[in-house]
Design a protein around this motif. Structure first.
Motif, short mmCIF file in Angstrom:
data_model
loop_
_atom_site.label_atom_id
_atom_site.label_comp_id
_atom_site.label_asym_id
_atom_site.label_seq_id
_atom_site.Cartn_x
_atom_site.Cartn_y
_atom_site.Cartn_z
N ALA A 107 58.26 60.24 79.62
CA ALA A 107 57.25 60.52 78.60
C ALA A 107 56.50 59.23 78.28
N LYS A 108 55.28 59.36 77.77
CA LYS A 108 54.50 58.19 77.42
C LYS A 108 55.15 57.42 76.27
N PRO A 109 55.08 56.08 76.29
CA PRO A 109 55.64 55.30 75.19
C PRO A 109 55.04 55.70 73.86
N GLY A 110 55.89 55.82 72.86
CA GLY A 110 55.43 56.16 71.52
C GLY A 110 55.38 57.64 71.22
N ALA A 111 55.57 58.48 72.25
CA ALA A 111 55.50 59.92 72.01
C ALA A 111 56.69 60.41 71.21
N ASN A 112 57.84 59.80 71.44
CA ASN A 112 59.08 60.29 70.85
C ASN A 112 59.77 59.20 70.05
N ASP A 113 60.66 59.62 69.15
CA ASP A 113 61.68 58.73 68.61
C ASP A 113 62.96 59.03 69.37
N ARG A 114 63.61 57.99 69.86
CA ARG A 114 64.82 58.17 70.66
C ARG A 114 65.92 57.27 70.08
N GLY A 163 51.98 66.23 67.53
CA GLY A 163 50.99 65.58 68.37
C GLY A 163 51.58 64.79 69.52
N GLY A 164 52.90 64.64 69.52
CA GLY A 164 53.54 63.87 70.58
C GLY A 164 53.53 64.62 71.89
N GLU A 165 53.26 63.88 72.96
CA GLU A 165 53.25 64.48 74.29
C GLU A 165 54.67 64.58 74.83
N GLY A 166 54.88 65.61 75.63
CA GLY A 166 56.20 65.84 76.20
C GLY A 166 56.40 65.06 77.49
N GLN A 167 57.35 65.52 78.28
CA GLN A 167 57.73 64.84 79.51
C GLN A 167 57.06 65.49 80.72
N THR A 168 57.11 64.78 81.82
CA THR A 168 56.74 65.37 83.09
C THR A 168 57.98 66.02 83.70
N PRO A 209 59.86 76.73 67.17
CA PRO A 209 58.93 77.69 67.77
C PRO A 209 58.22 77.05 68.96
N VAL A 210 57.61 77.88 69.79
CA VAL A 210 57.04 77.40 71.03
C VAL A 210 56.02 76.28 70.80
N GLU A 211 55.27 76.36 69.69
CA GLU A 211 54.23 75.34 69.47
C GLU A 211 54.81 73.94 69.24
N THR A 212 56.11 73.85 68.93
CA THR A 212 56.72 72.53 68.76
C THR A 212 57.13 71.92 70.09
N GLY A 213 57.07 72.68 71.16
CA GLY A 213 57.36 72.13 72.48
C GLY A 213 58.81 72.09 72.88
N PRO A 214 59.60 73.16 72.62
CA PRO A 214 60.95 73.14 73.17
C PRO A 214 60.91 73.01 74.69
N THR A 215 62.02 72.59 75.26
CA THR A 215 62.05 72.20 76.67
C THR A 215 61.56 73.32 77.59
N LEU A 216 60.83 72.92 78.62
CA LEU A 216 60.34 73.83 79.65
C LEU A 216 61.34 73.83 80.80
N TYR A 217 61.58 75.01 81.37
CA TYR A 217 62.55 75.14 82.46
C TYR A 217 61.95 75.99 83.58
N ASN A 268 54.44 68.63 71.44
CA ASN A 268 54.54 69.21 70.09
C ASN A 268 53.14 69.43 69.55
N HIS A 269 52.71 70.70 69.54
CA HIS A 269 51.38 71.05 69.06
C HIS A 269 51.39 71.50 67.60
N SER A 270 52.54 71.41 66.94
CA SER A 270 52.59 71.80 65.54
C SER A 270 51.95 70.72 64.66
N GLU A 271 51.68 71.08 63.43
CA GLU A 271 51.05 70.13 62.52
C GLU A 271 52.06 69.31 61.73
N SER A 272 53.29 69.83 61.57
CA SER A 272 54.18 69.15 60.63
C SER A 272 55.65 69.14 61.04
N ILE A 273 56.01 69.76 62.16
CA ILE A 273 57.43 69.86 62.53
C ILE A 273 57.82 68.72 63.47
#
Length: 381
Positions: A107-114, A163-168, A209-217, A268-273
């Motif tokens: 994932a791009k730097p800064g997208a996530n807290d890890r 607003g955070g981008e997910g992984q490839t 919910p799906v708009e928060t970007g749960p993992t894709l399989y 994560n396309h949600s506004e607040s989650i």
């Protein structure tokens, strides 16, 4: 005749598509509540009432011959999840204040807290919370189903912010963390072996919910033999983007999947989650975990809590011991750490159980584990 060596140039999308023609048949998963987007979904309350060995058989089948993924709905109670989430949030705040915020794979730097090594950090910061969380019976059930006993847990907290981008798309540890050039050096049977050395899991620490970007399989993709050499190729990534499944999760749900499954955390396309998951990497006793963990420190810190909680016969004491102490006897120095009375010497987990059975004082366990570590060294050679 099976190939001995695999080559990246032999990876063809058409071959993956042939593998993906297999569909998940509900008749093969009688303990599942339903099949959703190819994935068996299990009700935690129900499977806790069933024969555990039969449930394990079905879970192992789903992870190997089946879609490569299962969801356990309601595996963790809200109270223990909330208490653990509070500790994880404090870890993230501490990292930010210390200027040591961590990045993510794929994932791009800064997208996530890890938070790396969240397992040990939780044990040291909040042993009571750790014990309640990792006493979970279904976590132990599925880990034993895929890996057998003496597995080793590690944990990383991942938060994808609004607003955070997910992984490839990718496959996971072991071979999934190697370049194509390095992966190709391993014979085909090691490619097949890699997926049974690790179980990947995630516990939802909020509703997803799906708009928060749960993992894709991509169900069934773990069965494609050249997958460790294929996932970086653009045509495979494009197919994944167009054909993945994405399951909404509720707080306390747990997902477990074969590490060879094509997957990626979503955006994560949600506004607040703030989408938080506790990522569980569970390693076979016969493999190597990705993270270094001070299991003596964890066991000593947790021991007073376990002494107290062990009075409750219903508490999952063995599950907590499996989560904190080394349960496999090797490698060791057999000159000093001899298998008296058996084929293998005592493990850390054996010593913790002995201490609890015999109600040792806290400092006695520390001494025993220190002596155990000395016996395993080779400085007498």
């Amino acid at each position: 005749m099976s190939k001995v060596w695999l080559r990246a140039e032999d990876a063809r999308l058409e071959d993956l598509l042939q593998v993906l023609k297999e569909q998940t048949d509900a008749a093969d998963y009688p303990y599942a509540e339903r099949i959703e987007q190819q994935v068996p979904l299990y009700d935690a309350t129900r499977i806790r009432e069933e024969d555990p060995r039969q449930v394990q058989t079905e879970l192992a089948k789903a992870l190997s011959e089946g879609p490569g993924i299962v969801v356990l709905k309601g595996a963790f109670g809200n109270e223990v999840v909330d208490a653990t989430t509070a500790e994880f949030n404090r870890m993230i705040v501490d990292q930010r204040e210390a200027g040591t915020a961590a990045g993510d794979h794929f994932a791009k730097p800064g997208a996530n807290d890890r938070v790396w090594n969240a397992l040990e950090k939780l044990a040291i910061r909040a042993p009571e919370v750790f014990a309640a969380y990792y006493a979970n019976d279904l976590l132990a059930l599925v880990a034993n189903a895929w890996l057998g006993p003496a597995y080793q847990l590690t944990s990383q907290v991942n938060v994808v912010n609004p607003g955070g981008e997910g992984q490839t798309v990718h496959r996971d540890y072991h071979l999934g963390f190697q370049s194509n050039e390095v992966a190709a050096l391993y014979p085909a049977h090691v490619h097949r072996l890699s997926s049974v050395l690790t179980l990947q899991g995630a516990v939802a620490h909020c509703d997803m919910p799906v708009e928060t970007g749960p993992t894709l399989y991509l169900p069934h993709s773990h069965k494609y033999e050249l997958g460790y050499l294929a996932w970086r190729r653009p045509e495979f990534g494009e197919h994944f983007v167009a054909n993945h499944v994405q399951l909404p999760l509720e707080k306390g749900d747990a997902v477990f999947f074969n590490p060879a499954l094509f997957h990626a955390a979503g955006s994560n396309h949600s506004e607040s989650i703030r989408r938080m998951a506790n990522l569980l990497q569970i390693s076979s006793a016969f493999g190597r975990a990705m993270e270094s963990v001070d299991r003596v420190r964890m066991a000593v810190t947790l021991y007073p809590v376990l002494r107290e909680l062990g009075q409750d016969g219903a508490f999952g004491l063995d599950n907590v011991i499996a989560a904190c102490a080394e349960g496999y006897a090797f490698p060791t120095n057999l000159d000093r750490d001899q298998p008296i009375g058996g084929l293998a010497p005592q493990t850390q987990a054996d010593l913790v159980r002995q201490a609890l059975d015999e109600d040792w004082p806290d400092d006695s366990l520390q001494q025993a584990l220190d002596e155990h570590a000395v016996r395993r060294r080779t400085d007498d050679i």
